[in-house]
Write an enzyme that holds these catalytic residues in place. Structure first.
Site, PDB file in Angstrom:
ATOM      1  N   ASP A   1       0.959  -1.130  -0.048  1.00 18.46           N
ATOM      2  CA  ASP A   1       0.159   0.189   0.058  1.00 18.46           C
ATOM      3  C   ASP A   1       1.012   1.326  -0.170  1.00 18.46           C
ATOM      4  OD1 ASP A   1      -2.086   1.699   0.284  1.00 18.46           O
ATOM      5  OD2 ASP A   1      -2.707   1.359   2.202  1.00 18.46           O
TER       6      ASP A   1
ATOM      7  N   PHE B   1     -10.749  -0.791   1.322  1.00 15.71           N
ATOM      8  CA  PHE B   1     -10.131  -1.780   2.401  1.00 15.71           C
ATOM      9  C   PHE B   1     -10.725  -3.019   1.993  1.00 15.71           C
ATOM     10  CE2 PHE B   1     -10.779  -3.786   6.347  1.00 15.71           C
ATOM     11  CZ  PHE B   1      -9.520  -3.527   6.981  1.00 15.71           C
TER      12      PHE B   1
ATOM     13  N   ARG C   1      -9.111 -13.251   8.892  1.00 18.38           N
ATOM     14  CA  ARG C   1      -8.143 -13.763   8.206  1.00 18.38           C
ATOM     15  C   ARG C   1      -8.149 -14.957   7.738  1.00 18.38           C
ATOM     16  NH1 ARG C   1      -3.409 -10.077   9.399  1.00 18.38           N
ATOM     17  NH2 ARG C   1      -3.439  -9.309  11.578  1.00 18.38           N
TER      18      ARG C   1
END
Ligand code: 5GP
Ligand code: MG
Length: 186
Positions: free
Chosen positions: A103, A152, A165
């Protein structure tokens, strides 16, 4: 709250799997006759690492580095902190750093510079995802699974507040959204 909502899936498990097969092909070809050590950045890279290395036919070693830079915030905090050092000796080795997403570049920029201190033969970067417009630090990934806009995402190693996750797919969240199934205090 939100039980009947569906996750907004960006990449399905099948799409990830077939992209990984392509990436492994390229990486294996580039690392022919090299002593490959994969260094995975905890924790976001864990599912990616496991599926990626499974596709390799030649011997390799893997290790982990732990850094924190993100906390609970949806945007990078900008400070990189070493939480777990590598344990293999990478001197003279060809290192491939594996992470979930590039990012701002702060994490991988820091990791790459840090690993160079151990005098490896080479250090390259492999990420599953890259946010096109995110870069604050100039860092280039040598292998990229998917390039995405600045949204996001969570799942397949990436968390939403430390959870989700484990999801086999990658989903996207809007600014005021939470994942389906998330309990919201009101
Ligand atoms: P950078 O240091 O390049 O700004 O950020 C890299 C780290 O930020 C990634 O390893 C990941 O942990 C986190 N990150 C960046 N974008 C996202 C995102 O959309 N979702 C999640 N869960 N983590 C992200
Ligand atoms: Mg990470």
């Amino acid at each position: 709250m939100g039980e009947d909502k569906q996750a907004r899936i960006l990449f399905t498990a099948e799409e990830i799997k077939s992209r990984l097969a392509e990436m492994v092909g390229r990486i294996e070809n580039d690392y022919r006759n090299k002593d490959l050590v994969v260094v995975a950045v905890l924790k976001g890279s864990v599912l990616f690492l496991a599926d990626l290395v499974r596709g390799f036919s030649r011997p390799l070693a893997f290790d982990f580095i732990g850094v924190s830079s993100y906390g609970h915030s949806r945007t990078s905090l900008g400070v990189v902190n070493l939480e777990k050092e590598i344990s293999l000796d990478i001197r003279g080795k060809d290192v491939l750093v594996v992470d979930d997403i590039l990012d701002s570049g702060r994490t991988l920029g820091w990791v790459k510079e840090h690993l160079h201190k151990f005098a490896p033969r080479s250090v390259k970067i492999c990420v599953l995802l890259e946010k096109e417009a995110g870069r604050v630090i100039e860092v280039k990934a040598d292998y990229v699974g998917f390039t995405i806009p600045d949204v996001f995402i969570y799942g397949y190693g990436l968390d939403y507040r430390d959870r989700y996750r484990h999801l086999p797919y990658i989903a996207q969240l809007g600014d005021d959204e939470v994942p389906p199934g998330e309990v919201v205090d009101e």
